[in-house]
Design an enzyme around this catalytic site. Structure first.
Site, PDB file in Angstrom:
ATOM      1  N   SER A  65       0.806  -1.215   0.000  1.00 53.20           N
ATOM      2  CA  SER A  65       0.000   0.000   0.000  1.00 53.20           C
ATOM      3  C   SER A  65       0.843   1.270   0.000  1.00 53.20           C
ATOM      4  CB  SER A  65      -0.968  -0.042   1.186  1.00 53.20           C
ATOM      5  OG  SER A  65      -1.874   1.020   1.152  1.00 53.20           O
ATOM      6  N   ASP A 277      -2.957   6.194  -3.182  1.00 53.62           N
ATOM      7  CA  ASP A 277      -1.785   5.622  -2.536  1.00 53.62           C
ATOM      8  C   ASP A 277      -1.242   4.521  -3.439  1.00 53.62           C
ATOM      9  OD1 ASP A 277      -3.749   3.712  -2.127  1.00 53.62           O
ATOM     10  OD2 ASP A 277      -2.979   3.100  -0.179  1.00 53.62           O
ATOM     11  N   ASP A 279      -1.391   1.274  -3.731  1.00 53.39           N
ATOM     12  CA  ASP A 279      -2.220   0.216  -4.307  1.00 53.39           C
ATOM     13  C   ASP A 279      -3.631   0.693  -4.624  1.00 53.39           C
ATOM     14  OD1 ASP A 279      -3.025   0.436  -1.663  1.00 53.39           O
ATOM     15  OD2 ASP A 279      -3.405  -1.702  -1.409  1.00 53.39           O
ATOM     16  N   ASP A 281      -6.108   2.133  -2.864  1.00 51.58           N
ATOM     17  CA  ASP A 281      -7.279   1.963  -2.010  1.00 51.58           C
ATOM     18  C   ASP A 281      -7.453   3.141  -1.049  1.00 51.58           C
ATOM     19  OD1 ASP A 281      -5.294   1.442  -0.179  1.00 51.58           O
ATOM     20  OD2 ASP A 281      -6.041  -0.528   0.421  1.00 51.58           O
ATOM     21  N   ARG A 468      -1.427   5.315  19.667  1.00 52.68           N
ATOM     22  CA  ARG A 468      -1.705   3.896  19.443  1.00 52.68           C
ATOM     23  C   ARG A 468      -0.545   3.278  18.677  1.00 52.68           C
ATOM     24  NH1 ARG A 468      -3.208   1.844  14.506  1.00 52.68           N
ATOM     25  NH2 ARG A 468      -3.446   3.368  12.842  1.00 52.68           N
ATOM     26  N   PRO A 469      -0.292   1.976  18.864  1.00 53.56           N
ATOM     27  CA  PRO A 469       0.723   1.295  18.062  1.00 53.56           C
ATOM     28  C   PRO A 469       0.220   1.118  16.636  1.00 53.56           C
ATOM     29  CG  PRO A 469      -0.404  -0.271  19.487  1.00 53.56           C
ATOM     30  CD  PRO A 469      -0.909   1.094  19.866  1.00 53.56           C
ATOM     31  N   SER A 470       1.062   1.397  15.662  1.00 50.16           N
ATOM     32  CA  SER A 470       0.676   1.243  14.258  1.00 50.16           C
ATOM     33  C   SER A 470       0.401  -0.216  13.940  1.00 50.16           C
ATOM     34  CB  SER A 470       1.792   1.765  13.352  1.00 50.16           C
ATOM     35  OG  SER A 470       1.546   1.426  12.008  1.00 50.16           O
ATOM     36  N   THR A 472       0.707  -1.213  10.766  1.00 48.80           N
ATOM     37  CA  THR A 472       1.409  -1.484   9.506  1.00 48.80           C
ATOM     38  C   THR A 472       2.901  -1.214   9.577  1.00 48.80           C
ATOM     39  OG1 THR A 472       0.924   0.765   8.715  1.00 48.80           O
ATOM     40  CG2 THR A 472      -0.630  -0.988   8.114  1.00 48.80           C
ATOM     41  N   ARG A 477       1.858   5.891  16.685  1.00 52.72           N
ATOM     42  CA  ARG A 477       1.256   7.068  16.063  1.00 52.72           C
ATOM     43  C   ARG A 477       0.670   7.979  17.133  1.00 52.72           C
ATOM     44  NH1 ARG A 477       1.823   6.250  10.871  1.00 52.72           N
ATOM     45  NH2 ARG A 477       1.685   4.151  10.005  1.00 52.72           N
TER      46      ARG A 477
END
Length: 514
Positions: A65, A277, A279, A281, A468-470, A472, A477
């Site tokens: 992505s 982006d 890909d 989406d 929060r923890p990402s 991806t 973040r």
């Protein structure tokens, strides 16, 4: 069994690095491409089991992505084009992390727990993006499919939404559309052309759009689609992959985070522009006003516009359907207040990640969801679709109601139903040290972090912040919102510093944004 012998033989061609541990996140597996060969092979195996279990075609998309070009990833697509079921995400992680000598045990464990009939036929469809590593990794997927005797169709270069579309078409016996790239172009383009016929006072200026393809698969596929649009949309394509690096200084994520146009696009006042982006989406829109100021229409604004459009159209069509907008904690508070207080549209909050928003949106007649990053869609329940189509064809209702219902009908066909603003990314020793609750709006660990955030937020008007923890990337973040851009930037920095100090930050200490 002979097929397990085949698995062992083919697996030796895709060995797992000893000790490597990966997690199936909000968008599947994502990491450096060189670490993914064994994962791709094993996801091919898992897709065969999932296909046998559901007696349906399963999809596998090879993409990372919006991540940098050197990364890659993979995600599985369930029968109706939706994200993989959560219980099977656990199996994905289990298979990906099994050492070579334990692979068969892990595979047989899935078969036993899910009572998979190994005599059932299996079919898997595969697609990939334009990353240099994607073709080889896609072949590793096919090796996994063949190792368990599954049938497959390799669609080659497609966008992520296109592969979701193919899966849904195949599993609905063509009711959703024709399972080909051309079928996708035809369905979407015809619906768009029908909608433009209903648009009042549409001028040639409205037909022009500058598109940043992020040097990815979306640019390639948009070129193919142009001929189907009957000149109702005239596209000027930039960052089309002919030169430049995927997602570098371009793409939806760059525009969203940097709040400026991508490399290569010069905007005159009022010109409409958008960015995909890698890909295709995610999408964000933007323009410059007469004073040269940049304006971004991110996922929050897109959801607000769509929600408003549908809310106003339903009574015109004489239809009483429940509509709701689903947001994440990243959604701008102003958009939430506008939807609830002005438009009287229900707003619900879900955890970050499209799979969470999608699931929540399915609870309503019409569910609109977009993450702030521009990733989202609109879901219509089967009952809502039927009522809209009946009204569009009902000759006993007034022409105005039928016209509005036909606009809704074209909207359904146009939309692919299958699939804040001061953010600082900061590396920590282990992003999972941060645990959250309340749809990720409250940090429950490490101790003291949420209390520190609360104290910082109190210093500014109309403010809020969370971390929060990402899902991806190996980062945490940080989101901050306040009454002015300056206050939001300062709050984001202060929260980042608190995370660094309380969650075991690595590297340099965060610096002020200004």
């Amino acid at each position: 069994m002979a097929q397990f012998k085949e698995v062992v033989q083919r697996s030796s061609l895709h060995p797992k690095p000893v000790g490597l541990v990966l997690q199936y996140g909000t968008a599947g597996f994502r990491t450096k491409a060189q670490d993914l060969d064994h994962v791709m092979f094993r996801m091919g195996l898992l897709a065969v089991l999932r296909s046998k279990k559901t007696k349906s075609t399963i999809g596998i998309m090879v993409t990372a992505s919006h991540n940098p070009e050197e990364d890659n990833g993979v995600k599985l697509v369930d029968p109706l084009g939706e994200m993989l079921a959560p219980s099977w995400e656990e199996y994905s992680t289990q298979l990906a992390n099994a050492e070579e000598q334990g692979l068969l045990t892990a595979l047989k464990d899935v078969i036993e727990k899910e009572a998979v009939n190994m005599q059932q036929e299996a079919c898997v469809v595969v697609g990939r993006d334009t990353r240099p590593s994607s073709e080889k990794l896609s072949q590793a997927v096919l090796d996994g499919v063949m190792a368990l005797g599954g049938k497959y169709h390799d669609y080659g270069l497609v966008t992520t939404p296109q592969l979701h579309f193919m899966v849904c078409c195949r599993n609905t016996n063509g009711l959703y559309g024709t399972a080909s790239v051309e079928g996708y172009y035809q369905k979407v383009s015809q619906a768009f052309v029908e909608l433009t016929k209903q648009a009042p006072n549409r001028t040639d200026d409205h037909k022009h759009l500058k598109v940043d393809g992020a040097n990815g698969i979306g640019a390639l596929k948009l070129k193919e689609m142009e001929g189907f649009l009957q000149k109702e949309l005239l596209v000027s394509l930039y960052n089309d992959g002919s030169s430049g690096k995927l997602n570098y200084l371009c793409g939806a994520d760059f525009v969203k985070v940097q709040q400026k146009s991508p490399q290569g696009i010069e905007m005159l006042a009022g010109e409409r522009c958008c960015s995909f982006d890698g890909d295709a989406d995610r999408i964000v829109y933007y323009y410059n006003d007469d004073a040269g100021h940049f304006h971004l229409l991110d996922g929050d604004k897109i959801a607000t516009l769509i929600g408003t459009f549908l809310k106003e159209l339903l009574p015109k069509a004489g239809l009483d359907l429940q509509i709701a907008v689903v947001q994440t904690a990243y959604a701008n508070g102003s958009s939430t207040r506008y939807l609830e207080e002005t438009m009287k549209v229900q707003v619900h909050c879900a955890k970050t990640g499209v799979k969470h928003l999608h699931h929540k949106a399915q609870e309503f007649d019409i569910g609109v969801y977009f993450e702030a990053n521009g990733h989202g869609t609109v879901l219509f329940s089967k009952g809502a679709e039927e009522k809209i189509k009946q009204q569009a064809q009902n000759e006993n209702v007034a022409d105005e109601k039928r016209k509005a219902a036909k606009i809704l009908e074209s909207t359904i066909n146009l939309i692919n139903q299958t699939v804040g603003d001061a953010i600082s990314d900061m590396l920590v020793a282990d992003r999972r040290v941060i645990e959250t609750a309340d749809a990720e709006r409250c940090a429950v660990s490490p101790p003291g972090l949420q209390e520190a955030i609360n104290a910082l937020v109190k210093k500014y008007s109309l403010s809020r912040a969370f971390v929060r923890p990402s899902g991806t990337e190996d980062v945490v973040r940080v989101y901050a919102e306040a009454d002015t851009q300056g206050n939001a930037d300062t709050l984001a920095y202060e929260v980042s510093l608190a995370v660094y100090q309380l969650a075991g930050g690595v590297g340099e200490e965060p610096k002020p944004l200004q």
